[in-house]
Design a protein around this motif. Structure first.
Motif, PDB file in Angstrom:
ATOM      1  N   ASP A 134     -96.347 -26.830 -18.696  1.00 50.67           N
ATOM      2  CA  ASP A 134     -96.604 -27.734 -19.822  1.00 50.67           C
ATOM      3  C   ASP A 134     -97.985 -27.427 -20.400  1.00 50.67           C
ATOM      4  O   ASP A 134     -98.989 -27.992 -19.965  1.00 50.67           O
ATOM      5  CB  ASP A 134     -96.528 -29.197 -19.374  1.00 50.67           C
ATOM      6  CG  ASP A 134     -96.594 -30.158 -20.552  1.00 50.67           C
ATOM      7  OD1 ASP A 134     -96.661 -29.689 -21.708  1.00 50.67           O
ATOM      8  OD2 ASP A 134     -96.556 -31.388 -20.329  1.00 50.67           O
ATOM      9  N   ILE A 136     -99.338 -28.328 -23.057  1.00 44.53           N
ATOM     10  CA  ILE A 136     -99.947 -29.431 -23.811  1.00 44.53           C
ATOM     11  C   ILE A 136    -100.958 -30.192 -22.958  1.00 44.53           C
ATOM     12  O   ILE A 136    -101.806 -30.910 -23.484  1.00 44.53           O
ATOM     13  CB  ILE A 136     -98.836 -30.377 -24.338  1.00 44.53           C
ATOM     14  CG1 ILE A 136     -97.896 -29.592 -25.264  1.00 44.53           C
ATOM     15  CG2 ILE A 136     -99.414 -31.553 -25.111  1.00 44.53           C
ATOM     16  CD1 ILE A 136     -96.730 -30.394 -25.782  1.00 44.53           C
ATOM     17  N   GLN A 143    -105.183 -24.662 -25.843  1.00 47.12           N
ATOM     18  CA  GLN A 143    -103.845 -24.730 -26.441  1.00 47.12           C
ATOM     19  C   GLN A 143    -103.695 -23.736 -27.587  1.00 47.12           C
ATOM     20  O   GLN A 143    -102.658 -23.079 -27.716  1.00 47.12           O
ATOM     21  CB  GLN A 143    -103.559 -26.149 -26.942  1.00 47.12           C
ATOM     22  CG  GLN A 143    -103.310 -27.166 -25.849  1.00 47.12           C
ATOM     23  CD  GLN A 143    -102.860 -28.502 -26.408  1.00 47.12           C
ATOM     24  OE1 GLN A 143    -102.231 -28.586 -27.470  1.00 47.12           O
ATOM     25  NE2 GLN A 143    -103.189 -29.584 -25.708  1.00 47.12           N
ATOM     26  N   GLU A 234    -102.860 -31.923 -33.444  1.00 44.01           N
ATOM     27  CA  GLU A 234    -101.480 -32.419 -33.442  1.00 44.01           C
ATOM     28  C   GLU A 234    -100.496 -31.302 -33.784  1.00 44.01           C
ATOM     29  O   GLU A 234     -99.405 -31.218 -33.187  1.00 44.01           O
ATOM     30  CB  GLU A 234    -101.339 -33.575 -34.441  1.00 44.01           C
ATOM     31  CG  GLU A 234    -102.068 -34.843 -34.032  1.00 44.01           C
ATOM     32  CD  GLU A 234    -102.083 -35.881 -35.136  1.00 44.01           C
ATOM     33  OE1 GLU A 234    -102.342 -37.059 -34.832  1.00 44.01           O
ATOM     34  OE2 GLU A 234    -101.844 -35.513 -36.315  1.00 44.01           O
ATOM     35  N   SER A 237    -100.136 -28.872 -30.769  1.00 43.53           N
ATOM     36  CA  SER A 237     -99.328 -29.478 -29.709  1.00 43.53           C
ATOM     37  C   SER A 237     -97.853 -29.521 -30.090  1.00 43.53           C
ATOM     38  O   SER A 237     -96.979 -29.300 -29.244  1.00 43.53           O
ATOM     39  CB  SER A 237     -99.835 -30.896 -29.406  1.00 43.53           C
ATOM     40  OG  SER A 237    -101.158 -30.864 -28.886  1.00 43.53           O
ATOM     41  N   ALA A 238     -97.577 -29.801 -31.371  1.00 38.61           N
ATOM     42  CA  ALA A 238     -96.182 -29.846 -31.820  1.00 38.61           C
ATOM     43  C   ALA A 238     -95.530 -28.462 -31.721  1.00 38.61           C
ATOM     44  O   ALA A 238     -94.373 -28.332 -31.302  1.00 38.61           O
ATOM     45  CB  ALA A 238     -96.115 -30.363 -33.257  1.00 38.61           C
ATOM     46  N   GLY A 241     -94.863 -27.685 -28.156  1.00 36.11           N
ATOM     47  CA  GLY A 241     -93.732 -28.475 -27.668  1.00 36.11           C
ATOM     48  C   GLY A 241     -92.404 -27.781 -27.909  1.00 36.11           C
ATOM     49  O   GLY A 241     -91.471 -27.898 -27.102  1.00 36.11           O
ATOM     50  N   LYS A 244     -92.359 -24.321 -25.518  1.00 43.20           N
ATOM     51  CA  LYS A 244     -92.144 -24.474 -24.077  1.00 43.20           C
ATOM     52  C   LYS A 244     -90.689 -24.747 -23.717  1.00 43.20           C
ATOM     53  O   LYS A 244     -90.310 -24.637 -22.551  1.00 43.20           O
ATOM     54  CB  LYS A 244     -93.038 -25.582 -23.518  1.00 43.20           C
ATOM     55  CG  LYS A 244     -92.630 -26.990 -23.902  1.00 43.20           C
ATOM     56  CD  LYS A 244     -93.525 -28.018 -23.231  1.00 43.20           C
ATOM     57  CE  LYS A 244     -93.052 -29.435 -23.515  1.00 43.20           C
ATOM     58  NZ  LYS A 244     -93.862 -30.438 -22.793  1.00 43.20           N
ATOM     59  N   GLU A 245     -89.868 -25.090 -24.728  1.00 43.73           N
ATOM     60  CA  GLU A 245     -88.449 -25.317 -24.486  1.00 43.73           C
ATOM     61  C   GLU A 245     -87.605 -24.068 -24.703  1.00 43.73           C
ATOM     62  O   GLU A 245     -86.405 -24.075 -24.451  1.00 43.73           O
ATOM     63  CB  GLU A 245     -87.934 -26.442 -25.406  1.00 43.73           C
ATOM     64  CG  GLU A 245     -88.636 -27.785 -25.220  1.00 43.73           C
ATOM     65  CD  GLU A 245     -88.484 -28.320 -23.794  1.00 43.73           C
ATOM     66  OE1 GLU A 245     -87.425 -28.054 -23.178  1.00 43.73           O
ATOM     67  OE2 GLU A 245     -89.415 -28.986 -23.303  1.00 43.73           O
TER      68      GLU A 245
END
Length: 360
Positions: A134, A136, A143, A234, A237-238, A241, A244-245
């Motif tokens: 993760d 984040i 990051q 922001e 981080s988005a 997100g 990472k998937e």
């Protein structure tokens, strides 16, 4: 430094003895001569290194000595990239061995930089060595480094993703780098002009989709507009997100392996373990999953020439193990490929057990 040897024509006069030439440019005492040689030797010992940072800028540095440890160079690069000491373990330096098979290898920080390499200055790439599950949770400055590494890997086709996810990541990345959309500053073509190599529309090597560059730029521009008011932190981080998937998030790929059945495979080494996948027919890419070895179940790993071995526990019983063997088909350099895989795997397994000290 170039040393010019100046020869003087002898002038012989009848009845006179030629006197030694005493010009200050060409006459050296023994002491002066030794000092000159010492100066030449000292300049030849200067070691120059050039490192490409994660923002694609170039950092050059020199060492006034012939023997330099990899750690010395790494420390300077981390200082330049403003990497906090507590995060240095996630990064490393890569290089391409000019006497090897042309694949990228990690620099051994505990050994000296070999002066036998022909390329001067020595060239390196600052890169993320291990991706956290993760990202984040990392500091904001870290990051953005992780995101830039992921963007580079996507653009180079290290793993493929659908056009829509490609665009979502780019939309957030543009917002993070350029801020809110401004029609006066962001004219047609602004993505490529302002982002350079970090803007790469989907191609046959990084996406299965088919879209023109013009249509893709419009798609990303519309997403950029929709992110108005989002801060840099922001947006980063988005984007992370989404990254990472992805199926191959955080995985370093090792190609050229063959399993016991003679099937060509790709090793995907990540914080979770080693996934062994079939090789797709198109640009080198991981295909169907053959094996999924979790770090908890890998008891030991070693290589012997071009062969790579894993002793894997069956279930939670470490006494019941199976030895899996693979080999690399890279001719004279198969042993190098096997060594690279072993080092990468050991790095990732170490990180996993630092976060998860209990094997069971």
């Amino acid at each position: 430094m170039f040393v010019e040897e100046i020869s003087h024509r002898r002038e012989i006069k009848k009845g006179t003895r030629r006197q030694p030439h005493t010009s200050s440019l060409t006459s050296f005492t023994t002491k002066d001569h030794n000092m000159s040689l010492k100066f030449l030797r000292s300049t030849s010992n200067v070691l120059e290194c050039q490192v490409v940072l994660l923002d694609n800028s170039q950092f050059s540095t020199t060492f006034d000595k012939k023997t330099v440890q990899g750690r010395d160079l790494f420390d300077r690069v981390c200082e330049k990239a403003q990497v906090l000491p507590c995060y240095e373990q996630f990064f490393d330096l890569q290089y391409i061995g000019d006497r090897e098979d042309g694949d990228v290898a990690w620099l051994n920080l505990d050994k000296e930089i070999r002066s036998s390499r022909k390329t001067k200055p020595f060239l390196y790439q600052f890169a993320v060595k291990v991706f956290l599950q993760d990202p984040i949770k990392l500091e904001k400055d870290m990051q953005i480094l992780i995101l830039r590494q992921l963007k580079t890997l996507i653009n180079r086709g290290k793993f493929s993703l659908p056009v829509n996810k490609h665009a979502l990541i780019d939309g957030f990345y543009v917002q993070a780098m350029l801020g809110d959309f401004n029609a006066k500053r962001h004219k047609p073509g602004y993505l490529e002009d302002l982002l350079g190599l970090f803007f790469c529309p989907p191609t046959g090597i990084n996406s299965d989709g088919n879209i023109s560059e013009e249509d893709y730029e419009v798609m990303v521009k519309d997403l950029h507009k929709s992110h108005r008011g989002m801060t840099r932190e922001e947006a980063v981080s988005a984007a992370l997100g989404i990254c990472k998937e992805l199926e191959n998030y955080g995985a370093w790929m090792h190609y050229g392996g063959i399993d016991s059945n003679g099937v060509e495979v790709v090793f995907c080494v990540s914080i979770h373990g080693i996934r062994v996948c079939q090789l797709k027919n198109k640009f080198p890419e991981a295909g169907a999953l053959c094996h999924n070895f979790h770090w908890r179940n890998i008891i030991s790993m070693f290589c012997d020439n071009a062969k790579f071995y894993m002793c894997v526990a069956e279930g939670r019983d470490e006494e019941n193990t199976t030895c899996r063997s693979f080999r690399f088909h890279k001719g004279l350099y198969g042993h190098k490929a096997s060594q690279r895989l072993l080092k990468d795997a050991e790095n990732h397994q170490k990180f996993f057990f630092e976060d998860n000290p209990e094997r069971a």
